[in-house]
Design a protein around this motif. Structure first.
Motif, mmCIF file in Angstrom:
data_model
loop_
_atom_site.group_PDB
_atom_site.id
_atom_site.type_symbol
_atom_site.label_atom_id
_atom_site.label_comp_id
_atom_site.label_asym_id
_atom_site.label_seq_id
_atom_site.Cartn_x
_atom_site.Cartn_y
_atom_site.Cartn_z
ATOM 1 N N UNK A 4 29.693 133.439 53.610
ATOM 2 C CA UNK A 4 30.464 132.231 53.271
ATOM 3 C C UNK A 4 31.406 132.796 52.929
ATOM 4 N N UNK A 5 33.085 131.676 52.847
ATOM 5 C CA UNK A 5 34.367 132.314 51.917
ATOM 6 C C UNK A 5 33.961 132.204 50.598
ATOM 7 N N UNK A 6 34.620 133.273 50.141
ATOM 8 C CA UNK A 6 34.311 133.527 48.083
ATOM 9 C C UNK A 6 35.735 133.110 47.755
ATOM 10 N N UNK A 7 36.278 132.215 46.586
ATOM 11 C CA UNK A 7 37.010 132.386 46.178
ATOM 12 C C UNK A 7 38.111 133.358 45.270
ATOM 13 N N UNK A 8 39.072 134.082 46.207
ATOM 14 C CA UNK A 8 40.061 135.248 45.270
ATOM 15 C C UNK A 8 39.456 135.258 43.661
ATOM 16 N N UNK A 9 39.592 134.355 43.061
ATOM 17 C CA UNK A 9 39.643 134.267 41.591
ATOM 18 C C UNK A 9 37.833 134.540 41.247
ATOM 19 N N UNK A 10 37.106 134.497 41.621
ATOM 20 C CA UNK A 10 35.997 134.491 41.708
ATOM 21 C C UNK A 10 35.866 135.865 41.534
ATOM 22 N N UNK A 11 35.885 136.461 42.457
ATOM 23 C CA UNK A 11 35.974 138.019 42.855
ATOM 24 C C UNK A 11 37.016 138.781 41.803
ATOM 25 N N UNK A 12 38.055 138.477 42.021
ATOM 26 C CA UNK A 12 38.575 139.217 40.924
ATOM 27 C C UNK A 12 38.351 139.253 39.347
ATOM 28 N N UNK A 13 37.455 138.311 39.033
ATOM 29 C CA UNK A 13 37.388 137.336 38.150
ATOM 30 C C UNK A 13 36.322 138.269 37.339
ATOM 31 N N UNK A 14 35.835 138.885 37.787
ATOM 32 C CA UNK A 14 34.274 139.591 38.157
ATOM 33 C C UNK A 14 34.487 141.114 38.235
ATOM 34 N N UNK A 38 53.394 131.674 50.065
ATOM 35 C CA UNK A 38 53.379 130.518 48.649
ATOM 36 C C UNK A 38 52.367 131.645 48.532
ATOM 37 N N UNK A 39 50.708 131.680 49.688
ATOM 38 C CA UNK A 39 49.244 132.426 49.280
ATOM 39 C C UNK A 39 49.668 133.819 48.425
ATOM 40 N N UNK A 40 50.929 134.397 48.788
ATOM 41 C CA UNK A 40 50.327 136.120 48.025
ATOM 42 C C UNK A 40 51.043 135.674 46.980
ATOM 43 N N UNK A 41 51.520 134.317 46.631
ATOM 44 C CA UNK A 41 52.766 134.479 44.991
ATOM 45 C C UNK A 41 51.375 134.079 44.591
ATOM 46 N N UNK A 42 50.327 133.271 44.588
ATOM 47 C CA UNK A 42 48.925 132.926 44.515
ATOM 48 C C UNK A 42 48.098 134.082 43.426
ATOM 49 N N UNK A 43 48.199 135.124 45.379
ATOM 50 C CA UNK A 43 47.085 135.876 44.701
ATOM 51 C C UNK A 43 47.308 136.975 43.763
ATOM 52 N N UNK A 48 47.768 139.428 38.231
ATOM 53 C CA UNK A 48 48.125 139.655 36.793
ATOM 54 C C UNK A 48 47.576 139.052 35.547
ATOM 55 N N UNK A 49 47.208 138.030 36.298
ATOM 56 C CA UNK A 49 46.589 137.460 34.786
ATOM 57 C C UNK A 49 45.047 137.941 34.806
ATOM 58 N N UNK A 50 44.630 138.449 36.215
ATOM 59 C CA UNK A 50 43.159 138.939 35.241
ATOM 60 C C UNK A 50 42.970 140.550 34.919
ATOM 61 N N UNK A 51 44.095 140.793 35.670
ATOM 62 C CA UNK A 51 44.282 142.870 35.629
ATOM 63 C C UNK A 51 45.108 143.212 34.855
ATOM 64 N N UNK A 52 46.612 142.355 34.587
ATOM 65 C CA UNK A 52 47.310 142.831 34.067
ATOM 66 C C UNK A 52 47.055 144.175 33.518
ATOM 67 N N UNK A 53 46.356 144.618 32.108
ATOM 68 C CA UNK A 53 46.845 145.538 31.366
ATOM 69 C C UNK A 53 46.366 146.789 32.046
ATOM 70 N N UNK A 54 45.397 146.032 33.189
ATOM 71 C CA UNK A 54 44.406 147.660 33.692
ATOM 72 C C UNK A 54 45.610 148.091 34.971
#
Length: 368
Positions: A4-14, A38-43, A48-54
Protein backbone atom coordinates in the motif's frame (compact mmCIF):
# COMPACT_ATOMS: atom_id res chain seq x y z
CA UNK A 1 5.81 -7.29 -3.60
CA UNK A 2 2.44 -5.50 -3.73
CA UNK A 3 2.28 -2.87 -0.98
CA UNK A 4 0.00 0.00 0.00
CA UNK A 5 1.04 3.62 -0.46
CA UNK A 6 2.75 5.22 2.53
CA UNK A 7 2.92 9.02 3.01
CA UNK A 8 6.43 10.31 2.34
CA UNK A 9 6.41 12.51 5.43
CA UNK A 10 5.65 9.52 7.69
CA UNK A 11 8.61 7.57 6.29
CA UNK A 12 11.01 10.48 6.75
CA UNK A 13 9.70 11.21 10.24
CA UNK A 14 10.35 7.60 11.32
CA UNK A 15 13.86 7.73 9.81
CA UNK A 16 14.54 10.97 11.69
CA UNK A 17 13.34 9.41 14.95
CA UNK A 18 15.33 6.17 14.75
CA UNK A 19 18.26 6.95 12.40
CA UNK A 20 20.83 7.05 15.19
CA UNK A 21 19.08 5.02 17.88
CA UNK A 22 21.44 2.04 17.37
CA UNK A 23 24.65 3.88 16.41
CA UNK A 24 25.95 7.22 15.18
CA UNK A 25 27.10 5.82 11.83
CA UNK A 26 25.65 7.44 8.69
CA UNK A 27 22.30 6.56 7.12
CA UNK A 28 21.88 6.42 3.33
CA UNK A 29 18.34 7.01 2.00
CA UNK A 30 17.75 5.88 -1.60
CA UNK A 31 14.91 7.77 -3.33
CA UNK A 32 13.32 6.61 -6.57
CA UNK A 33 11.62 9.83 -7.66
CA UNK A 34 8.67 9.80 -10.09
CA UNK A 35 6.88 13.09 -9.45
CA UNK A 36 6.45 16.59 -10.85
CA UNK A 37 8.26 19.77 -9.80
CA UNK A 38 5.53 20.79 -7.33
CA UNK A 39 5.75 17.50 -5.45
CA UNK A 40 9.53 17.61 -5.59
CA UNK A 41 9.34 20.97 -3.84
CA UNK A 42 7.15 19.42 -1.14
CA UNK A 43 9.60 16.53 -0.72
CA UNK A 44 12.47 19.01 -0.45
CA UNK A 45 10.69 20.94 2.32
CA UNK A 46 9.91 17.74 4.23
CA UNK A 47 13.53 16.59 4.02
CA UNK A 48 14.84 19.97 5.17
CA UNK A 49 12.33 20.24 8.03
CA UNK A 50 12.81 16.68 9.32
CA UNK A 51 16.50 15.99 8.57
CA UNK A 52 18.02 19.43 8.02
CA UNK A 53 20.82 19.36 10.57
CA UNK A 54 21.89 15.84 9.55
CA UNK A 55 21.81 16.18 5.75
CA UNK A 56 24.93 16.04 3.58
CA UNK A 57 24.38 18.51 0.73
CA UNK A 58 25.55 18.10 -2.85
CA UNK A 59 27.92 21.08 -2.64
CA UNK A 60 29.74 19.31 0.21
CA UNK A 61 30.30 16.10 -1.76
CA UNK A 62 31.66 18.04 -4.73
CA UNK A 63 34.70 18.91 -2.57
CA UNK A 64 35.49 15.28 -1.71
CA UNK A 65 38.80 13.87 -2.95
CA UNK A 66 37.81 10.42 -1.75
CA UNK A 67 34.67 8.97 -0.17
CA UNK A 68 34.74 9.65 3.61
CA UNK A 69 34.76 6.73 6.03
CA UNK A 70 31.67 5.95 8.13
CA UNK A 71 33.47 7.41 11.16
CA UNK A 72 33.92 10.72 9.32
CA UNK A 73 30.19 10.81 8.51
CA UNK A 74 28.79 10.05 11.95
CA UNK A 75 25.36 11.58 12.63
CA UNK A 76 24.95 12.42 8.92
CA UNK A 77 22.24 11.38 6.44
CA UNK A 78 22.98 11.06 2.73
CA UNK A 79 20.29 11.13 0.02
CA UNK A 80 21.04 8.78 -2.87
CA UNK A 81 19.10 9.15 -6.14
CA UNK A 82 19.39 9.78 -9.86
CA UNK A 83 20.05 13.36 -10.90
CA UNK A 84 16.98 15.17 -12.17
CA UNK A 85 15.85 14.46 -15.71
CA UNK A 86 16.73 17.76 -17.35
CA UNK A 87 20.22 17.81 -15.82
CA UNK A 88 20.79 14.25 -16.96
CA UNK A 89 19.86 15.10 -20.54
CA UNK A 90 22.07 18.18 -20.64
CA UNK A 91 25.01 16.25 -19.20
CA UNK A 92 24.64 13.29 -21.55
CA UNK A 93 26.00 15.16 -24.60
CA UNK A 94 23.90 12.97 -26.84
CA UNK A 95 21.21 15.50 -27.85
CA UNK A 96 21.14 17.77 -30.88
CA UNK A 97 22.24 21.42 -30.32
CA UNK A 98 18.67 22.59 -30.93
CA UNK A 99 17.25 20.28 -28.25
CA UNK A 100 19.99 21.18 -25.79
CA UNK A 101 19.20 24.90 -26.33
CA UNK A 102 15.50 24.17 -25.79
CA UNK A 103 16.19 22.41 -22.49
CA UNK A 104 18.56 25.18 -21.37
CA UNK A 105 15.85 27.79 -22.02
CA UNK A 106 13.35 25.70 -20.08
CA UNK A 107 15.77 25.51 -17.15
CA UNK A 108 16.12 29.30 -17.10
CA UNK A 109 12.37 29.77 -17.11
CA UNK A 110 11.68 27.16 -14.48
CA UNK A 111 12.27 27.59 -10.82
CA UNK A 112 15.43 25.77 -9.76
CA UNK A 113 14.84 22.17 -8.67
CA UNK A 114 15.88 22.47 -5.02
CA UNK A 115 15.69 18.72 -4.46
CA UNK A 116 18.83 18.20 -6.56
CA UNK A 117 20.83 20.16 -3.96
CA UNK A 118 19.96 17.48 -1.38
CA UNK A 119 21.12 14.53 -3.50
CA UNK A 120 24.59 13.89 -2.11
CA UNK A 121 25.16 10.54 -3.88
CA UNK A 122 24.15 10.43 -7.55
CA UNK A 123 23.08 7.03 -8.88
CA UNK A 124 24.33 6.40 -12.44
CA UNK A 125 24.76 3.56 -14.92
CA UNK A 126 27.55 1.21 -13.89
CA UNK A 127 29.58 2.06 -17.00
CA UNK A 128 29.59 5.72 -15.92
CA UNK A 129 30.37 5.07 -12.25
CA UNK A 130 34.16 5.09 -12.41
CA UNK A 131 34.81 7.60 -15.19
CA UNK A 132 36.67 9.79 -12.70
CA UNK A 133 34.27 12.73 -12.89
CA UNK A 134 33.00 12.42 -9.32
CA UNK A 135 33.60 10.46 -6.14
CA UNK A 136 30.02 10.82 -4.86
CA UNK A 137 28.39 8.54 -7.43
CA UNK A 138 27.07 5.02 -7.12
CA UNK A 139 25.52 2.31 -9.24
CA UNK A 140 22.73 -0.24 -8.74
CA UNK A 141 22.63 -3.68 -10.31
CA UNK A 142 19.79 -6.15 -10.22
CA UNK A 143 20.60 -9.78 -9.52
CA UNK A 144 20.82 -10.93 -13.16
CA UNK A 145 22.79 -7.89 -14.36
CA UNK A 146 25.14 -8.19 -11.41
CA UNK A 147 26.02 -11.73 -12.47
CA UNK A 148 27.59 -10.21 -15.59
CA UNK A 149 30.11 -8.41 -13.37
CA UNK A 150 31.19 -11.53 -11.48
CA UNK A 151 33.34 -12.58 -14.45
CA UNK A 152 35.90 -9.91 -13.53
CA UNK A 153 36.24 -10.04 -9.74
CA UNK A 154 39.44 -7.97 -9.45
CA UNK A 155 37.93 -5.15 -11.52
CA UNK A 156 34.80 -4.96 -9.38
CA UNK A 157 36.77 -5.01 -6.12
CA UNK A 158 38.96 -2.20 -7.44
CA UNK A 159 35.92 -0.10 -8.42
CA UNK A 160 34.26 -0.59 -5.03
CA UNK A 161 37.35 0.78 -3.27
CA UNK A 162 36.33 4.26 -4.44
CA UNK A 163 32.61 4.07 -5.34
CA UNK A 164 29.44 2.60 -3.87
CA UNK A 165 27.78 -0.37 -5.56
CA UNK A 166 24.34 -1.69 -4.62
CA UNK A 167 22.77 -5.01 -5.62
CA UNK A 168 19.16 -6.13 -5.15
CA UNK A 169 17.01 -9.27 -5.74
CA UNK A 170 15.92 -9.90 -9.34
CA UNK A 171 12.51 -8.86 -10.66
CA UNK A 172 11.58 -12.51 -11.29
CA UNK A 173 11.48 -13.17 -7.55
CA UNK A 174 7.73 -12.48 -7.39
CA UNK A 175 7.55 -14.50 -4.17
CA UNK A 176 9.97 -12.02 -2.53
CA UNK A 177 12.59 -14.74 -2.10
CA UNK A 178 16.26 -13.85 -1.69
CA UNK A 179 19.57 -14.45 -3.40
CA UNK A 180 22.86 -15.46 -1.75
CA UNK A 181 24.39 -12.29 -0.19
CA UNK A 182 27.82 -13.95 0.11
CA UNK A 183 28.43 -13.56 -3.64
CA UNK A 184 28.27 -9.73 -3.75
CA UNK A 185 30.08 -9.51 -0.39
CA UNK A 186 32.89 -11.58 -1.88
CA UNK A 187 33.19 -9.04 -4.70
CA UNK A 188 33.40 -6.00 -2.41
CA UNK A 189 29.81 -4.75 -2.86
CA UNK A 190 28.92 -2.37 -0.01
CA UNK A 191 25.10 -2.32 -0.17
CA UNK A 192 23.47 -5.74 -0.60
CA UNK A 193 19.69 -5.18 -0.56
CA UNK A 194 17.41 -8.02 0.55
CA UNK A 195 13.71 -8.82 0.81
CA UNK A 196 13.57 -8.42 4.57
CA UNK A 197 9.95 -9.56 4.75
CA UNK A 198 10.92 -13.12 3.73
CA UNK A 199 12.64 -15.31 6.35
CA UNK A 200 15.05 -18.01 5.21
CA UNK A 201 18.68 -19.05 5.29
CA UNK A 202 19.74 -16.03 3.19
CA UNK A 203 18.27 -13.57 5.68
CA UNK A 204 19.74 -15.56 8.59
CA UNK A 205 23.21 -15.28 7.03
CA UNK A 206 22.59 -11.56 6.38
CA UNK A 207 21.56 -10.85 9.98
CA UNK A 208 24.43 -12.95 11.29
CA UNK A 209 26.99 -11.04 9.22
CA UNK A 210 25.81 -7.71 10.60
CA UNK A 211 25.75 -8.92 14.20
CA UNK A 212 29.49 -8.23 13.92
CA UNK A 213 30.83 -4.79 14.95
CA UNK A 214 28.16 -4.35 17.62
CA UNK A 215 25.28 -4.61 15.15
CA UNK A 216 25.87 -1.01 14.04
CA UNK A 217 25.07 -1.75 10.38
CA UNK A 218 28.66 -1.40 9.13
CA UNK A 219 31.25 -4.17 8.86
CA UNK A 220 34.78 -3.43 7.62
CA UNK A 221 35.98 -5.24 4.52
CA UNK A 222 38.97 -7.59 4.83
CA UNK A 223 42.32 -5.81 4.53
CA UNK A 224 43.18 -7.65 1.31
CA UNK A 225 40.09 -6.04 -0.32
CA UNK A 226 41.20 -2.55 0.74
CA UNK A 227 44.87 -2.60 -0.32
CA UNK A 228 45.82 -0.69 -3.53
CA UNK A 229 47.11 -3.91 -5.11
CA UNK A 230 44.39 -6.44 -4.35
CA UNK A 231 45.78 -9.92 -3.79
CA UNK A 232 42.88 -12.37 -3.55
CA UNK A 233 43.68 -15.35 -1.30
CA UNK A 234 43.94 -18.52 -3.34
CA UNK A 235 44.77 -21.05 -0.64
CA UNK A 236 43.25 -22.26 2.60
CA UNK A 237 43.80 -19.71 5.40
CA UNK A 238 41.92 -21.24 8.33
CA UNK A 239 40.08 -24.32 9.53
CA UNK A 240 36.99 -23.87 11.69
CA UNK A 241 36.27 -26.82 13.99
CA UNK A 242 32.79 -27.04 15.49
CA UNK A 243 32.04 -29.65 18.14
CA UNK A 244 28.28 -29.92 18.52
CA UNK A 245 27.76 -31.00 22.13
CA UNK A 246 24.09 -30.86 23.14
CA UNK A 247 20.68 -29.16 23.08
CA UNK A 248 18.84 -28.03 26.21
CA UNK A 249 15.28 -27.14 27.23
CA UNK A 250 13.60 -28.50 24.09
CA UNK A 251 10.42 -29.35 26.06
CA UNK A 252 8.55 -31.09 23.25
CA UNK A 253 4.92 -32.02 23.90
CA UNK A 254 5.70 -35.50 22.52
CA UNK A 255 8.85 -37.44 21.75
CA UNK A 256 10.62 -36.20 18.60
CA UNK A 257 13.81 -36.74 16.62
CA UNK A 258 16.25 -33.84 16.83
CA UNK A 259 19.30 -32.92 14.78
CA UNK A 260 21.37 -29.79 14.15
CA UNK A 261 22.34 -28.49 10.71
CA UNK A 262 25.92 -27.25 11.01
CA UNK A 263 26.57 -24.98 8.04
CA UNK A 264 29.11 -22.37 6.95
CA UNK A 265 28.08 -19.83 4.31
CA UNK A 266 30.82 -17.86 2.59
CA UNK A 267 32.24 -16.96 -0.79
CA UNK A 268 32.80 -19.75 -3.32
CA UNK A 269 34.01 -23.06 -1.89
CA UNK A 270 33.79 -21.77 1.69
CA UNK A 271 30.07 -22.68 1.75
CA UNK A 272 29.73 -26.15 3.24
CA UNK A 273 26.73 -27.92 4.78
CA UNK A 274 26.66 -30.74 7.32
CA UNK A 275 24.45 -32.09 10.14
CA UNK A 276 24.47 -34.19 13.28
CA UNK A 277 22.79 -37.54 13.67
CA UNK A 278 19.15 -37.61 14.91
CA UNK A 279 18.38 -38.28 18.57
CA UNK A 280 14.85 -39.05 19.80
CA UNK A 281 14.05 -37.28 23.09
CA UNK A 282 11.50 -35.07 24.88
CA UNK A 283 13.84 -32.46 26.30
CA UNK A 284 17.67 -32.61 26.26
CA UNK A 285 19.95 -34.48 23.87
CA UNK A 286 23.71 -35.00 23.47
CA UNK A 287 25.68 -35.46 20.22
CA UNK A 288 29.39 -34.79 20.84
CA UNK A 289 30.02 -34.68 17.08
CA UNK A 290 32.86 -32.71 15.47
CA UNK A 291 32.82 -30.93 12.10
CA UNK A 292 35.69 -29.33 10.18
CA UNK A 293 35.38 -26.43 7.69
CA UNK A 294 38.45 -25.34 5.64
CA UNK A 295 38.18 -21.62 4.74
CA UNK A 296 39.84 -19.32 2.19
CA UNK A 297 37.95 -16.19 3.28
CA UNK A 298 37.10 -16.55 7.00
CA UNK A 299 36.40 -12.78 7.25
CA UNK A 300 33.40 -13.20 4.92
CA UNK A 301 32.00 -16.44 6.36
CA UNK A 302 29.03 -16.99 8.69
CA UNK A 303 28.40 -20.10 10.80
CA UNK A 304 24.71 -21.11 11.00
CA UNK A 305 23.47 -23.68 13.52
CA UNK A 306 19.84 -24.75 13.05
CA UNK A 307 17.92 -27.08 15.34
CA UNK A 308 15.48 -29.25 13.38
CA UNK A 309 12.83 -31.46 14.99
CA UNK A 310 11.05 -34.36 13.26
CA UNK A 311 7.68 -35.75 14.40
CA UNK A 312 6.55 -39.39 14.19
CA UNK A 313 5.21 -38.77 10.66
CA UNK A 314 8.59 -37.59 9.39
CA UNK A 315 7.64 -33.90 9.18
CA UNK A 316 10.58 -31.58 9.81
CA UNK A 317 10.02 -28.41 11.85
CA UNK A 318 12.27 -25.44 12.50
CA UNK A 319 13.33 -25.52 16.16
CA UNK A 320 15.52 -22.40 16.37
CA UNK A 321 18.70 -21.00 14.90
CA UNK A 322 21.87 -19.02 15.58
CA UNK A 323 24.02 -17.31 12.92
CA UNK A 324 27.48 -16.06 13.93
CA UNK A 325 30.13 -14.37 11.73
CA UNK A 326 33.40 -16.31 11.94
CA UNK A 327 35.17 -13.00 12.65
CA UNK A 328 33.04 -12.59 15.77
CA UNK A 329 33.27 -16.17 17.01
CA UNK A 330 34.60 -16.64 20.53
CA UNK A 331 36.69 -19.77 20.84
CA UNK A 332 35.92 -22.38 23.49
CA UNK A 333 32.74 -23.93 24.87
CA UNK A 334 29.53 -21.86 24.84
CA UNK A 335 25.80 -22.14 25.52
CA UNK A 336 23.65 -19.83 23.40
CA UNK A 337 19.87 -19.35 23.07
CA UNK A 338 18.25 -19.92 19.70
CA UNK A 339 16.47 -17.34 17.57
CA UNK A 340 13.30 -17.57 15.47
CA UNK A 341 13.21 -17.38 11.67
CA UNK A 342 12.73 -13.62 11.98
CA UNK A 343 15.86 -13.13 14.08
CA UNK A 344 14.16 -12.70 17.47
CA UNK A 345 14.99 -14.97 20.38
CA UNK A 346 13.06 -18.24 20.33
CA UNK A 347 11.13 -18.17 23.60
CA UNK A 348 9.81 -21.40 25.07
CA UNK A 349 7.13 -21.57 27.74
CA UNK A 350 9.74 -22.30 30.43
CA UNK A 351 12.80 -20.58 29.04
CA UNK A 352 14.96 -20.36 25.94
CA UNK A 353 15.92 -23.36 23.89
CA UNK A 354 19.70 -23.50 23.72
CA UNK A 355 22.56 -25.29 21.98
CA UNK A 356 25.93 -26.08 23.53
CA UNK A 357 28.94 -26.13 21.21
CA UNK A 358 32.72 -25.82 21.28
CA UNK A 359 34.65 -23.80 18.67
CA UNK A 360 38.29 -23.68 17.61
CA UNK A 361 39.97 -21.96 14.67
CA UNK A 362 43.27 -23.17 13.24
CA UNK A 363 45.53 -21.01 11.07
CA UNK A 364 48.69 -21.94 9.08
CA UNK A 365 50.73 -21.01 12.17
CA UNK A 366 49.00 -23.81 14.04
CA UNK A 367 49.24 -27.50 13.36
CA UNK A 368 46.56 -28.33 10.80
Amino acid sequence: TITKAVPFIKCIHVIQKYAFAKSDFPVIITLEIHCNKRNKAIMTQILRDELGEFLVYKKETEQWKQFPSPSQLKKRILIRSKENESEAILNANTMSPTLVKKWAAKQQEDEKDALSDLISIINVKHSEMVDGSSIAVSSSRGESRFEELTQNRDKIMKETQTHLLRTYPGALRVDSSNYDPCIPWGLGVQIVAMNWQTPGIQMSVYRGRFDDNGGCGYVKKPEWMLSPSIVVPTSQRAILIVKMLSARRLRHSSIKDNFVSVEVYGYGDDTKLSRTTSIRVFDCCTWNQEFSFPLKYPELAVLVLTLVTVDIFGKEEFGGQMAIPINNLNLGKFTFPLKSKHGTFHRGKKGDRALVAEFSLLTPDDSW
